[in-house]
Design a protein around this motif. Structure first.
Motif, mmCIF file in Angstrom:
data_model
loop_
_atom_site.group_PDB
_atom_site.id
_atom_site.type_symbol
_atom_site.label_atom_id
_atom_site.label_comp_id
_atom_site.label_asym_id
_atom_site.label_seq_id
_atom_site.Cartn_x
_atom_site.Cartn_y
_atom_site.Cartn_z
ATOM 1 N N PRO A 40 0.821 -1.216 0.000
ATOM 2 C CA PRO A 40 0.000 0.000 0.000
ATOM 3 C C PRO A 40 0.856 1.268 0.000
ATOM 4 O O PRO A 40 2.005 1.255 0.429
ATOM 5 N N HIS A 47 -7.241 5.534 -4.250
ATOM 6 C CA HIS A 47 -7.180 4.115 -3.874
ATOM 7 C C HIS A 47 -8.503 3.482 -4.266
ATOM 8 O O HIS A 47 -9.571 4.086 -4.106
ATOM 9 N N SER A 49 -10.454 -0.627 -4.444
ATOM 10 C CA SER A 49 -10.421 -2.060 -4.197
ATOM 11 C C SER A 49 -11.536 -2.702 -5.007
ATOM 12 O O SER A 49 -12.688 -2.282 -4.909
ATOM 13 N N THR A 51 -13.128 -6.525 -6.341
ATOM 14 C CA THR A 51 -13.135 -7.979 -6.226
ATOM 15 C C THR A 51 -13.691 -8.566 -7.512
ATOM 16 O O THR A 51 -14.759 -8.174 -7.977
ATOM 17 N N THR A 57 -9.229 -10.154 -4.785
ATOM 18 C CA THR A 57 -9.389 -8.714 -4.617
ATOM 19 C C THR A 57 -8.078 -8.043 -4.990
ATOM 20 O O THR A 57 -7.008 -8.502 -4.615
ATOM 21 N N GLU A 59 -6.280 -4.208 -4.966
ATOM 22 C CA GLU A 59 -6.300 -2.807 -4.563
ATOM 23 C C GLU A 59 -5.232 -2.078 -5.349
ATOM 24 O O GLU A 59 -4.135 -2.593 -5.538
ATOM 25 N N TYR A 74 0.104 -1.776 -5.746
ATOM 26 C CA TYR A 74 -1.061 -2.639 -5.659
ATOM 27 C C TYR A 74 -0.904 -3.580 -4.473
ATOM 28 O O TYR A 74 0.193 -3.816 -3.963
ATOM 29 N N THR A 76 -2.883 -7.457 -3.489
ATOM 30 C CA THR A 76 -3.889 -8.444 -3.871
ATOM 31 C C THR A 76 -3.865 -9.604 -2.891
ATOM 32 O O THR A 76 -2.816 -9.910 -2.322
ATOM 33 N N ALA A 130 -9.195 -2.283 -11.223
ATOM 34 C CA ALA A 130 -8.814 -1.594 -9.987
ATOM 35 C C ALA A 130 -8.112 -0.278 -10.303
ATOM 36 O O ALA A 130 -8.356 0.750 -9.655
#
Length: 146
Positions: A40, A47, A49, A51, A57, A59, A74, A76, A130
């Motif tokens: 992150p 940002h 996220s 799925t 998922t 991000e 990213y 995941t 994403a």
């Protein structure tokens, strides 16, 4: 016993590496082994996220400077294929302005990879989704400030 076990594990590891290299190509294999841009960004301007249908998922984090991405990263919870695609999506975002970011699609990520297993191609679209969602949030926030 230990020598036989160690030899078995080494042979198995070599087989996994060979199969992964064959499936992902050399660039994808190297990124699978050593993902870049993972983790992150605490100072992200955007940002998102997302799925996917597969349950993974992704991000995506974007930091802008002078209307260009100066940092992208990213996270995941997905498989190695998601990791590879997230890494390439973040790499492709660096230096891009918002208009250029819209060109980063699942197909563009797959083209950068060169080859990728058919059954895992959805991971490229998850990473792109994403990224596009993070861009959308950045743009929405930019409009509110103006």
């Amino acid at each position: 016993m230990t020598d036989k076990f160690d030899a078995f594990v080494e042979k198995l590891q070599e087989q996994i590496f060979d199969e992964t290299r064959e499936a992902f190509g050399e660039d994808g294999f190297q990124r699978w082994r050593n993902p870049l841009f993972r983790g992150p960004l605490a100072d992200a301007d955007a940002h998102a996220s997302v799925t996917g249908d597969c349950g993974d998922t992704m991000e995506m984090f974007l930091k802008f400077e002078n209307n260009r991405v100066c940092k992208a990263a990213y996270v995941t919870d997905g498989c190695g294929s998601s990791t590879v695609c997230g890494s390439f999506a973040a790499e492709m975002a660096h230096g891009k302005n918002p208009d250029e970011l819209t060109d980063i699609t699942g197909d563009a990520i797959l083209a950068k990879l060169g080859r990728f297993p058919e059954e895992d191609r959805h991971c490229a679209f998850l990473a792109a989704g994403a990224l596009q969602e993070a861009l959308s949030r950045y743009m929405a926030r930019s409009v509110k400030r103006d």
